[in-house]
Scaffold this active site. Sequence first.
Site, PDB file in Angstrom:
ATOM      1  CG  ASP B 206      -0.361  -0.324   2.498  1.00 49.87           C
ATOM      2  OD1 ASP B 206       0.860  -0.588   2.524  1.00 49.87           O
ATOM      3  OD2 ASP B 206      -1.073  -0.316   3.511  1.00 49.87           O
ATOM      4  CD  GLU B 292      11.930  -1.302   9.923  1.00 52.33           C
ATOM      5  OE1 GLU B 292      12.144  -1.449  11.156  1.00 52.33           O
ATOM      6  OE2 GLU B 292      10.800  -1.070   9.457  1.00 52.33           O
TER       7      GLU B 292
END
Lengths: 354, 354
Positions: B206, B292
């Site tokens: 998205d 991350e």
Amino acid sequence: MSSILDRWWFRAFAAVALFFLCQLGFIISKVQNLDEEKMTLLAEIQTLERKRDGLLMDIANKERDIVRLDRREQQLEVLVRDRLSLVNAGRKNAPMIYFVTPTSFRPAQKADLTRLSYALSHVPNLHWIVIEDASTASDSVARILKRSQLPHTHLCVKTPANMKMKHSDPSWYLPRGVPQRNAALAWIRTQLSRAKTGAVYFGDDDNTYDLRLFDEIRSIDAVGIWPVGIVGGLVAEKPLLAENGTVVGFNAVWKPERPFPIDMAAFAVNLTLVTANREASFSYDVPRGYQESHFLTGLGLSRADLEPKAMNCTRVYVWHTRTEKSKLSKADWTRIISQDRSVFEEVEAHGLGL
Amino acid sequence: MSSILDRWWFRAFAAVALFFLCQLGFIISKVQNLDEEKMTLLAEIQTLERKRDGLLMDIANKERDIVRLDRREQQLEVLVRDRLSLVNAGRKNAPMIYFVTPTSFRPAQKADLTRLSYALSHVPNLHWIVIEDASTASDSVARILKRSQLPHTHLCVKTPANMKMKHSDPSWYLPRGVPQRNAALAWIRTQLSRAKTGAVYFGDDDNTYDLRLFDEIRSIDAVGIWPVGIVGGLVAEKPLLAENGTVVGFNAVWKPERPFPIDMAAFAVNLTLVTANREASFSYDVPRGYQESHFLTGLGLSRADLEPKAMNCTRVYVWHTRTEKSKLSKADWTRIISQDRSVFEEVEAHGLGL
């Protein structure tokens, strides 16, 4: 004298001389013939050689042509390979689609317009009319339009202050895009008054469009209708069809009594209807949810005119997606509402399209 | 006998005969020469005629070639005109980008994947790895991948039930896409262990991607970093650079003490780092927001390795857009959570990708 003619040796001599003379004459004529033949042959050879030179030049030209065409083909192959068409070729003469997108500034405006441009740029014969809710057209939107390589028109008209929603207002509070869509209609009526074909579609900047929608839009006679995904509290809002395929109702749960209880994304109209019915427009003077009905009745259309598309309204080719309101601090919202480029860092301004 | 040789007429006769004989001999030899010449010339003409026929055939072939190439060029022109490339040509040898997209079922999944596919299909040399959060790969996603005409890999791995968020949970409640991204890493390590070039990027379904991002991704040596729009409560989340262009910090406001306080969309790594560091992965056993950092430190990277891209991090080429959670009735949510095609109408199932 006659005596000498009677001598045997003279007769023999004369006969031999005559024989040789005849031979000589014959041979000379043959040599002459042969010489002539030789000249003819030499001329023929020259002609052939000239012809050969011509042909060789022809071949050289053709080889240059082939090299040129080969190079062009390679270039085109790369272009095509890089950008394999997602739609079928051969739509040169397909009617133009005028895709009308009102847009207003918000944190995700640039993002939404960017991804919409990538979808639309797959569509041949589409003219994108973008109308900003602003008093001047922005460079950022202009650059998105330019990068899309689509034929486009960039307009702007500011929503009156009393009709402008605040960022905290719910999205249904006031109708959006009214003066912007009307500006697009005015442009169409001025610029395309003589057009014989074409379709007009109102495509908001945060909806999601399946490319197959555009084939449906192109196929309409007067007004086409199709289902819209995730809108009006429904998984799919759509018309209800009779056995024979005519529209007999709608599944809308909100205000189903409207003449056309459908979303702006659910229909497209023939361009000639727009140019022929110059009064049809959007308006602030109609009840909430009546924009679509007001416009379509203004075109002289009734429910009976609706042409169900998208496989008898069994396919969803457009979704009423909404991009989430950005979660930002109050200070950031103040800056954003100001739309003042100078209060932003360079990277922020770039991301916002300021 | 000698008497006859002395006769004048005999001498004259002999002289004339000799003269004619010489003439005859000379003429015969000349005729022979001419005959030979004629043969030679005729042979030459035949050769030339054969050559001419060859050349004419050559020309005919070349003309056929030209017609074929012309037709091909026209076809390609139509293809290109219909689909004017939005990116520059000539990237045949550009390194592959492995674009890793974890995706899970929700009302707007099909819409989001559809519009993402239209953006990615503009990018040459991009391999799309889509990993569904499901026990079987869905036909709907497979069809979107096929329509994109991109090289792609379609995987699926189900998130453990205890790690699966409910539709009512806030989006930050649990890390998303952990087993899916790991499945993509495993695929890359198996299939591309010998690849010498390439980049790996984690692109959610998205987000919004500017096509210029992909040029930045292709240019990285070890790990590239760039700003992300509208994420982490900021207009643009980005690294802070020293005068010399090295990364000296981040503008993240949430947990800035993380080794890499950045979004998943903010970086890409060289493929060879992924294949060389087989333990680097995503994990449920790290604190919230450390996915991350966990992955990048697993690759043996530190902040000093970060290569700032996007014009020294002054441009936003990716936005962390979120599609609004669909407003649907409780009954509809119950149906959607069931993911049972049979409880939906045909058009609803089509819109949802069931």
